[in-house]
Design an enzyme around this catalytic site. Structure first.
Site, mmCIF file in Angstrom:
data_model
loop_
_atom_site.group_PDB
_atom_site.id
_atom_site.type_symbol
_atom_site.label_atom_id
_atom_site.label_comp_id
_atom_site.label_asym_id
_atom_site.label_seq_id
_atom_site.Cartn_x
_atom_site.Cartn_y
_atom_site.Cartn_z
ATOM 1 N N TYR A 148 -4.198 -14.170 -67.107
ATOM 2 C CA TYR A 148 -5.633 -14.284 -67.418
ATOM 3 C C TYR A 148 -5.853 -15.272 -68.560
ATOM 4 C CZ TYR A 148 -10.178 -12.815 -69.350
ATOM 5 O OH TYR A 148 -11.465 -12.793 -69.845
ATOM 6 N N ASN A 177 -14.179 -8.732 -77.426
ATOM 7 C CA ASN A 177 -14.323 -7.622 -76.461
ATOM 8 C C ASN A 177 -15.790 -7.208 -76.345
ATOM 9 O OD1 ASN A 177 -11.441 -7.740 -77.181
ATOM 10 N ND2 ASN A 177 -11.319 -5.936 -75.870
HETATM 11 P P1 NAD Z 1 -17.860 -8.701 -64.541
HETATM 12 O O1 NAD Z 1 -16.733 -8.350 -63.621
HETATM 13 O O2 NAD Z 1 -18.907 -7.671 -64.766
HETATM 14 O O3 NAD Z 1 -18.574 -10.046 -64.084
HETATM 15 C C1 NAD Z 1 -17.938 -11.044 -63.351
HETATM 16 C C2 NAD Z 1 -18.876 -11.429 -62.205
HETATM 17 O O4 NAD Z 1 -18.287 -12.505 -61.488
HETATM 18 C C3 NAD Z 1 -19.069 -10.293 -61.188
HETATM 19 O O5 NAD Z 1 -20.434 -10.203 -60.838
HETATM 20 C C4 NAD Z 1 -18.219 -10.706 -59.990
HETATM 21 O O6 NAD Z 1 -18.730 -10.202 -58.771
HETATM 22 C C5 NAD Z 1 -18.309 -12.215 -60.089
HETATM 23 N N1 NAD Z 1 -17.170 -12.943 -59.514
HETATM 24 C C6 NAD Z 1 -15.846 -12.728 -59.719
HETATM 25 N N2 NAD Z 1 -15.112 -13.625 -59.046
HETATM 26 C C7 NAD Z 1 -16.006 -14.442 -58.409
HETATM 27 C C8 NAD Z 1 -15.874 -15.570 -57.566
HETATM 28 N N3 NAD Z 1 -14.672 -16.047 -57.231
HETATM 29 N N4 NAD Z 1 -16.991 -16.153 -57.075
HETATM 30 C C9 NAD Z 1 -18.231 -15.672 -57.397
HETATM 31 N N5 NAD Z 1 -18.412 -14.612 -58.208
HETATM 32 C C10 NAD Z 1 -17.313 -14.017 -58.708
HETATM 33 O O7 NAD Z 1 -17.164 -9.136 -65.919
HETATM 34 P P2 NAD Z 1 -17.807 -9.511 -67.317
HETATM 35 O O8 NAD Z 1 -17.201 -8.614 -68.312
HETATM 36 O O9 NAD Z 1 -19.283 -9.613 -67.200
HETATM 37 O O10 NAD Z 1 -17.164 -10.968 -67.550
HETATM 38 C C11 NAD Z 1 -17.913 -12.171 -67.405
HETATM 39 C C12 NAD Z 1 -17.062 -13.333 -67.912
HETATM 40 O O11 NAD Z 1 -16.781 -13.177 -69.294
HETATM 41 C C13 NAD Z 1 -15.700 -13.492 -67.233
HETATM 42 O O12 NAD Z 1 -15.419 -14.871 -67.117
HETATM 43 C C14 NAD Z 1 -14.740 -12.864 -68.232
HETATM 44 O O13 NAD Z 1 -13.422 -13.365 -68.099
HETATM 45 C C15 NAD Z 1 -15.382 -13.293 -69.521
HETATM 46 N N6 NAD Z 1 -15.025 -12.470 -70.654
HETATM 47 C C16 NAD Z 1 -15.375 -11.155 -70.674
HETATM 48 C C17 NAD Z 1 -15.051 -10.378 -71.784
HETATM 49 C C18 NAD Z 1 -15.402 -8.927 -71.874
HETATM 50 O O14 NAD Z 1 -15.032 -8.299 -72.874
HETATM 51 N N7 NAD Z 1 -16.081 -8.340 -70.893
HETATM 52 C C19 NAD Z 1 -14.388 -10.985 -72.874
HETATM 53 C C20 NAD Z 1 -13.991 -12.312 -72.780
HETATM 54 C C21 NAD Z 1 -14.345 -13.062 -71.675
HETATM 55 C C1 UD1 Z 2 -10.870 -7.603 -72.942
HETATM 56 C C2 UD1 Z 2 -11.623 -8.053 -71.688
HETATM 57 C C3 UD1 Z 2 -11.190 -9.440 -71.305
HETATM 58 C C4 UD1 Z 2 -11.383 -10.349 -72.509
HETATM 59 C C5 UD1 Z 2 -10.642 -9.835 -73.746
HETATM 60 C C6 UD1 Z 2 -10.991 -10.656 -75.002
HETATM 61 C C7 UD1 Z 2 -12.307 -6.341 -70.080
HETATM 62 C C8 UD1 Z 2 -11.920 -5.465 -68.944
HETATM 63 N N1 UD1 Z 2 -11.339 -7.124 -70.580
HETATM 64 O O1 UD1 Z 2 -9.458 -7.532 -72.697
HETATM 65 O O2 UD1 Z 2 -12.000 -9.912 -70.221
HETATM 66 O O3 UD1 Z 2 -11.013 -11.658 -72.205
HETATM 67 O O4 UD1 Z 2 -11.089 -8.504 -74.011
HETATM 68 O O5 UD1 Z 2 -10.398 -10.089 -76.121
HETATM 69 O O6 UD1 Z 2 -13.426 -6.326 -70.512
HETATM 70 N N2 UD1 Z 2 -6.768 0.608 -73.619
HETATM 71 C C9 UD1 Z 2 -6.309 1.894 -73.740
HETATM 72 N N3 UD1 Z 2 -6.686 2.814 -72.804
HETATM 73 C C10 UD1 Z 2 -7.493 2.483 -71.755
HETATM 74 C C11 UD1 Z 2 -7.963 1.166 -71.657
HETATM 75 C C12 UD1 Z 2 -7.569 0.248 -72.613
HETATM 76 O O7 UD1 Z 2 -5.563 2.212 -74.670
HETATM 77 O O8 UD1 Z 2 -7.808 3.386 -70.933
HETATM 78 C C13 UD1 Z 2 -6.375 -0.367 -74.651
HETATM 79 C C14 UD1 Z 2 -5.660 -1.597 -74.123
HETATM 80 O O9 UD1 Z 2 -4.274 -1.390 -73.998
HETATM 81 C C15 UD1 Z 2 -6.022 -2.624 -75.212
HETATM 82 C C16 UD1 Z 2 -7.422 -2.191 -75.650
HETATM 83 O O10 UD1 Z 2 -7.578 -0.842 -75.259
HETATM 84 O O11 UD1 Z 2 -5.125 -2.523 -76.280
HETATM 85 C C17 UD1 Z 2 -8.536 -3.030 -75.015
HETATM 86 O O12 UD1 Z 2 -8.311 -3.063 -73.614
HETATM 87 P P1 UD1 Z 2 -9.399 -3.648 -72.597
HETATM 88 O O13 UD1 Z 2 -10.710 -3.018 -72.830
HETATM 89 O O14 UD1 Z 2 -8.825 -3.566 -71.219
HETATM 90 O O15 UD1 Z 2 -9.578 -5.138 -73.107
HETATM 91 P P2 UD1 Z 2 -8.608 -6.378 -73.417
HETATM 92 O O16 UD1 Z 2 -7.323 -6.273 -72.688
HETATM 93 O O17 UD1 Z 2 -8.614 -6.548 -74.886
#
Ligand code: NAD
Ligand code: UD1
Length: 317
Positions: A148, A177
């Site tokens: 990733y 996060n």
């Molecule tokens: P999410 O899964 O809720 O949103 C992702 C969206 O993209 C979904 O609606 C999914 O259906 C769509 N999608 C996935 N693959 C696709 C494809 N090939 N074509 C078209 N649509 C597609 O996740 P999110 O948490 O909203 O993440 C959004 C973005 O932010 C992602 O790029 C993720 O890597 C990035 N990001 C998220 C976090 C976090 O903490 N949630 C942190 C860092 C980066």
């Molecule tokens: C998350 C995001 C990722 C983003 C990254 C940026 C999601 C799903 N992932 O990854 O898209 O790029 O932040 O920092 O939003 N954990 C537990 N128990 C659980 C689940 C998680 O202990 O049931 C721990 C994990 O091991 C980790 C921490 O919680 O240490 C955070 O995990 P997770 O929420 O999956 O996020 P990241 O891996 O940090």
């Protein structure tokens, strides 16, 4: 920051997802028309506002035709479509690569053809791995430790290539996060806050991977959407086009659970399991660059964000 021209239309890839749906709402609130491109693999139709200013294209962002169709008439792009789970990329590196890197290249290539005014890209704090002591700065070393993170960093490199070679202006935001309403909470790949809040509401035990002392920088989704909108509205070229987007505050998982117990008014049972392979130990943003370039930095405290989430969980039950 300036009001956008009336002809502005922003393509939000992944606009039916968690962060994307908040970005769509924030843009509509500023009276900007939006096109959503989503394959609905983790996003939901109910996340997309029923509004005549929103056009929805269903398709894979890694394919040429849906991207070309979706970008028609657009002036700006927010590229969020991806598979957001770090753990899932460990289990399925090839399956996640298509959405996490091929889609970025497909979107960039179309931006070049169309002459898009600015692309905002969802990069990740994951690109740092364990390379720096927190808080991490954009100019410090990087060490992506999962497929990733490698894909996200390669996406940044492609952004730089398209900007330097073809003049496609872009900003890469390294999200930390992100949490808040509409984050999926019922998948094994869900983010830790949505999982733990759901377990707390159900009275079920949570699993902590490792000792629970790993830290994360939890940033509220409303703040993330506001910063992305500000990047779209930004006049001129910022001096930095790669910026951290976090709160700047570290929280370890045990502290997070204490806060969740406080907000939910329940005790949450904990079980401990092995650490996840590739898991980053400490992750906290230095947000100096964001403050200087965009002036729109996250302000929501963890307690305030958790309270808003708790009221959503309570309404759903
Ligand atoms: P999410 O899964 O809720 O949103 C992702 C969206 O993209 C979904 O609606 C999914 O259906 C769509 N999608 C996935 N693959 C696709 C494809 N090939 N074509 C078209 N649509 C597609 O996740 P999110 O948490 O909203 O993440 C959004 C973005 O932010 C992602 O790029 C993720 O890597 C990035 N990001 C998220 C976090 C976090 O903490 N949630 C942190 C860092 C980066
Ligand atoms: C998350 C995001 C990722 C983003 C990254 C940026 C999601 C799903 N992932 O990854 O898209 O790029 O932040 O920092 O939003 N954990 C537990 N128990 C659980 C689940 C998680 O202990 O049931 C721990 C994990 O091991 C980790 C921490 O919680 O240490 C955070 O995990 P997770 O929420 O999956 O996020 P990241 O891996 O940090």
């Amino acid at each position: 920051m300036s009001p956008l021209a009336a002809a502005t239309r922003v393509l939000v890839t992944g606009g039916a997802g968690f962060i994307g749906s908040h970005v769509v709402e924030a843009l509509l609130a500023r009276n900007v028309a939006v096109t959503v491109l989503d394959d609905f693999s983790s996003g939901h139709e109910t996340n997309v506002p029923d509004d005549p200013r929103v056009r929805v294209v269903r398709g894979d962002a890694a394919d040429h035709d849906p991207v070309a169709d979706a970008m028609d008439g657009c002036t700006h792009v927010v590229h969020l479509a991806a598979i957001a789970s770090v753990e899932r990329s460990m289990n399925d590196p090839i399956g996640t690569h298509r959405s996490n890197l091929v889609a970025t290249l497909q979107v960039l290539e179309r931006c070049r053809v169309v002459g898009i005014e600015r692309l905002v890209y969802a990069s990740s704090a994951a690109v740092y791995g364990n390379a720096q002591l927190p808080p991490v700065t954009e100019s410090g070393p990087l060490s992506p430790s999962t497929p990733y993170a490698i894909d996200k960093l390669a996406g940044e490199s492609y952004l730089r290539f398209y900007e330097h070679t073809y003049g496609v202006p872009s900003i890469a935001l390294r999200f930390f996060n992100v949490y808040g309403p509409r984050q999926v909470s019922d998948s094994p790949y869900s983010g830790v806050i949505s999982l733990f809040m759901r377990r707390a509401a159900e009275g079920a035990a949570v699993t902590i991977h490792g000792d629970g002392l790993q830290t994360r920088d939890f940033v509220y989704v409303g703040d993330v959407a506001a910063t992305i909108t500000a990047c779209i509205e930004l006049e001129g070229t910022p001096t930095s086009t790669i910026m951290n987007l976090g709160s700047g505050t570290p929280t370890n998982l045990l502290e997070l659970l204490d806060a969740i117990e406080d907000v939910c008014g329940t005790r949450v049972e904990r079980t401990f399991a092995a650490p996840r392979p590739g898991d980053v130990r400490h992750s906290v943003a230095d947000v100096t660059r964001l403050r200087e370039n965009v002036r729109q930095i996250p302000v929501t405290t963890l307690m305030t964000g958790l309270r808003s989430l708790e009221s959503v969980h309570r309404r759903v039950e």
